[in-house]
Design a protein around this motif. Structure first.
Motif, mmCIF file in Angstrom:
data_model
loop_
_atom_site.group_PDB
_atom_site.id
_atom_site.type_symbol
_atom_site.label_atom_id
_atom_site.label_comp_id
_atom_site.label_asym_id
_atom_site.label_seq_id
_atom_site.Cartn_x
_atom_site.Cartn_y
_atom_site.Cartn_z
ATOM 1 N N UNK A 84 0.815 -1.203 0.000
ATOM 2 C CA UNK A 84 0.000 0.000 0.000
ATOM 3 C C UNK A 84 0.849 1.254 0.000
ATOM 4 N N UNK A 85 1.768 1.370 0.959
ATOM 5 C CA UNK A 85 2.600 2.569 1.044
ATOM 6 C C UNK A 85 3.986 2.308 1.626
ATOM 7 N N UNK A 86 4.244 1.109 2.115
ATOM 8 C CA UNK A 86 5.496 0.812 2.808
ATOM 9 C C UNK A 86 6.603 0.484 1.798
ATOM 10 N N UNK A 87 7.162 1.531 1.211
ATOM 11 C CA UNK A 87 8.171 1.345 0.169
ATOM 12 C C UNK A 87 9.436 0.664 0.707
ATOM 13 N N UNK A 88 9.838 1.037 1.914
ATOM 14 C CA UNK A 88 11.079 0.487 2.471
ATOM 15 C C UNK A 88 10.982 -1.028 2.624
ATOM 16 N N UNK A 89 9.876 -1.512 3.215
ATOM 17 C CA UNK A 89 9.721 -2.954 3.394
ATOM 18 C C UNK A 89 9.530 -3.664 2.059
ATOM 19 N N UNK A 90 8.819 -3.021 1.141
ATOM 20 C CA UNK A 90 8.615 -3.609 -0.189
ATOM 21 C C UNK A 90 9.950 -3.820 -0.889
ATOM 22 N N UNK A 91 10.815 -2.821 -0.832
ATOM 23 C CA UNK A 91 12.116 -2.942 -1.490
ATOM 24 C C UNK A 91 12.994 -3.985 -0.797
ATOM 25 N N UNK A 92 12.860 -4.105 0.521
ATOM 26 C CA UNK A 92 13.603 -5.146 1.232
ATOM 27 C C UNK A 92 13.155 -6.527 0.782
ATOM 28 N N UNK A 93 11.826 -6.725 0.671
ATOM 29 C CA UNK A 93 11.302 -8.003 0.195
ATOM 30 C C UNK A 93 11.756 -8.283 -1.237
ATOM 31 N N UNK A 94 11.728 -7.258 -2.082
ATOM 32 C CA UNK A 94 12.136 -7.431 -3.477
ATOM 33 C C UNK A 94 13.583 -7.891 -3.575
ATOM 34 N N UNK A 95 14.453 -7.319 -2.742
ATOM 35 C CA UNK A 95 15.860 -7.722 -2.750
ATOM 36 C C UNK A 95 16.022 -9.157 -2.266
ATOM 37 N N UNK A 96 15.237 -9.525 -1.257
ATOM 38 C CA UNK A 96 15.352 -10.870 -0.696
ATOM 39 C C UNK A 96 14.910 -11.936 -1.684
ATOM 40 N N UNK A 97 13.837 -11.643 -2.457
ATOM 41 C CA UNK A 97 13.289 -12.653 -3.374
ATOM 42 C C UNK A 97 13.716 -12.433 -4.829
ATOM 43 N N UNK A 98 14.535 -11.421 -5.076
ATOM 44 C CA UNK A 98 15.010 -11.177 -6.425
ATOM 45 C C UNK A 98 13.906 -10.751 -7.377
ATOM 46 N N UNK A 99 13.036 -9.858 -6.926
ATOM 47 C CA UNK A 99 11.880 -9.429 -7.716
ATOM 48 C C UNK A 99 12.114 -8.030 -8.265
ATOM 49 N N UNK A 100 11.866 -7.861 -9.570
ATOM 50 C CA UNK A 100 12.039 -6.555 -10.220
ATOM 51 C C UNK A 100 10.728 -5.788 -10.359
ATOM 52 N N UNK A 101 9.618 -6.510 -10.457
ATOM 53 C CA UNK A 101 8.331 -5.868 -10.735
ATOM 54 C C UNK A 101 7.589 -5.582 -9.433
ATOM 55 N N UNK A 102 7.501 -4.277 -9.099
ATOM 56 C CA UNK A 102 6.917 -3.844 -7.846
ATOM 57 C C UNK A 102 5.821 -2.810 -8.106
ATOM 58 N N UNK A 103 4.933 -2.650 -7.111
ATOM 59 C CA UNK A 103 3.859 -1.662 -7.223
ATOM 60 C C UNK A 103 3.550 -1.098 -5.851
ATOM 61 N N UNK A 104 3.229 0.196 -5.826
ATOM 62 C CA UNK A 104 2.746 0.862 -4.613
ATOM 63 C C UNK A 104 1.349 1.384 -4.883
ATOM 64 N N UNK A 105 0.387 0.960 -4.076
ATOM 65 C CA UNK A 105 -0.986 1.404 -4.258
ATOM 66 C C UNK A 105 -1.793 0.457 -5.118
ATOM 67 N N UNK A 106 -3.128 0.553 -4.980
ATOM 68 C CA UNK A 106 -4.021 -0.387 -5.658
ATOM 69 C C UNK A 106 -3.997 -0.227 -7.177
#
Length: 370
Positions: free
Chosen positions: A36-58
């Motif tokens: 929803x809005x937690x960019x810091x945690x989202x980017x941490x998860x992306x780095x951990x799982x090797x994910x490039x495609x991310x989104x913030x908000x519905x």
């Protein structure tokens, strides 16, 4: 290997889904994440799982679902803003592991019409239990569905005794660790009312054949009663990773996601009838579910507004469902159910709920309709 998009990845369901995926790297691959809005945690998860495609908000989550190839979309977004991503997943032909019950309840026939048979896999523990139990017989053999409710923190209390309930008391759920909105909805049993509507839409069972029973231990997650008198129950310690794992790889089971019951230890399970006088939300939910169209959206939006007012000290605990009832009774649904009429109805419901709250719970007649 199933490619998975996790929507609401920084929330309770999302983080537990990532736990399941992390423990089964040969079975699942994360290809998209949204928060929803937690960019810091989202980017941490992306780095951990090797994910490039991310989104913030519905809105970005909806586009993510349309753009990224995946086998499963787990929708763990909270609230009716999850409708767009739900429809996007169905239209793209993905399996939808649905934890965002509001999108189904609010979207109603828009969602069910977009779904192919078996495309929606429920992640709520109650509906996952029903889906598992339904594998024991044909739909024509089903007599009724029985949803279990823990009873929340106020089980056994009379309506009069709930007049002075505080927000802290409402958040003291005896079983589950959830966010403010869902925990409060569990205390009022609005959450269980929403689950009744969800059960009707998922399993096409009439409202008269859906019952709620109080089960304080939260071990039996729901039951299916068949026409021969047999009842099939799904039982396990309360742990959302089990229904999440089934949502990710239905109908296959993922080993080691949760602990089994300890049958060597003495235990007692109890079941109690629901006190409809103290908790009228379930009867109201059946009314709005039967009415259909935009009524469930109004029910949900008015409740969200009322819950916020309760936690802000502007409304009593009993005033939550009383406010929702007044708003639902005043609503006049449009003939057509579209995303636009839903959005209009939700805006009206939030404004109407605020007017009821500001008037001390007294509805001022003649307010405009969407």
């Amino acid at each position: 290997m199933r490619r998975v998009i996790v929507l609401g990845s920084t929330g309770s369901v999302g983080t537990q889904a990532l736990d399941v995926i992390r423990a089964n790297p040969r079975r699942f691959e994360v290809v998209g994440l949204s928060a929803g809005s937690n960019r810091v945690e989202l980017e941490r998860q992306a780095a951990q799982f090797g994910v490039d495609d991310l989104a913030l908000g519905a809105d970005e989550a909806e586009q993510l679902v349309r753009d990224v190839e995946a086998d499963v979309v787990l929708n763990g977004i909270t609230g009716s803003v999850g409708l767009g991503p739900t429809l996007a997943a169905l239209e793209a032909g993905r399996t939808l592991a649905l934890a965002n019950k509001e999108s189904l309840i609010v979207g109603g026939e828009l969602v069910t019409a977009a779904a192919q048979p078996g495309q929606i896999v429920p992640v709520d523990s109650e509906h996952s239990a029903i889906a598992q139990a339904l594998r024991c017989g044909d739909r024509a053999e089903v007599r009724r569905l029985v949803l279990t409710a823990s009873g929340g923190p106020f089980r056994g209390r009379s309506r009069a005794s709930l007049a002075q309930v505080t927000p802290a008391e409402a958040l003291a759920h005896p079983t589950w660790d959830m966010g403010r909105m869902i925990t409060t909805n569990s205390a009022t049993l609005v959450n269980k009312g929403l689950e009744v509507i969800e059960a009707h839409l998922l399993f096409a069972v009439p409202y008269d054949d859906i019952e709620v029973v109080v089960h304080p231990q939260s071990i039996v997650h729901s039951m299916v009663e068949f026409v021969d008198g047999s009842t099939i129950a799904q039982a396990s310690p309360p742990d959302m990773r089990l229904p999440i794992s089934l949502g990710l790889d239905w109908p296959n089971r993922v080993g080691g996601v949760g602990r089994p019951l300890d049958w060597s230890a003495a235990a007692s399970w109890s079941f109690e009838p629901l006190d409809h006088a103290a908790f009228p939300a379930i009867a109201l939910a059946k009314r709005v579910g039967t009415a259909g169209r935009t009524y469930p959206a109004v029910f949900n939006a008015a409740n969200e507004q009322a819950v916020d007012a309760f936690h802000e000290g502007r409304l009593s605990f009993l005033g939550i469902v009383d406010t929702v009832t007044r708003v639902v009774e005043e609503h006049e649904a449009p003939e057509q159910l579209t995303r636009e009429t839903l959005a209009d109805a939700e805006r009206w419901a939030r404004d109407a709920a605020e007017r009821v709250i500001a008037a001390g719970g007294r509805w001022r007649a003649g307010q405009p309709q969407p």
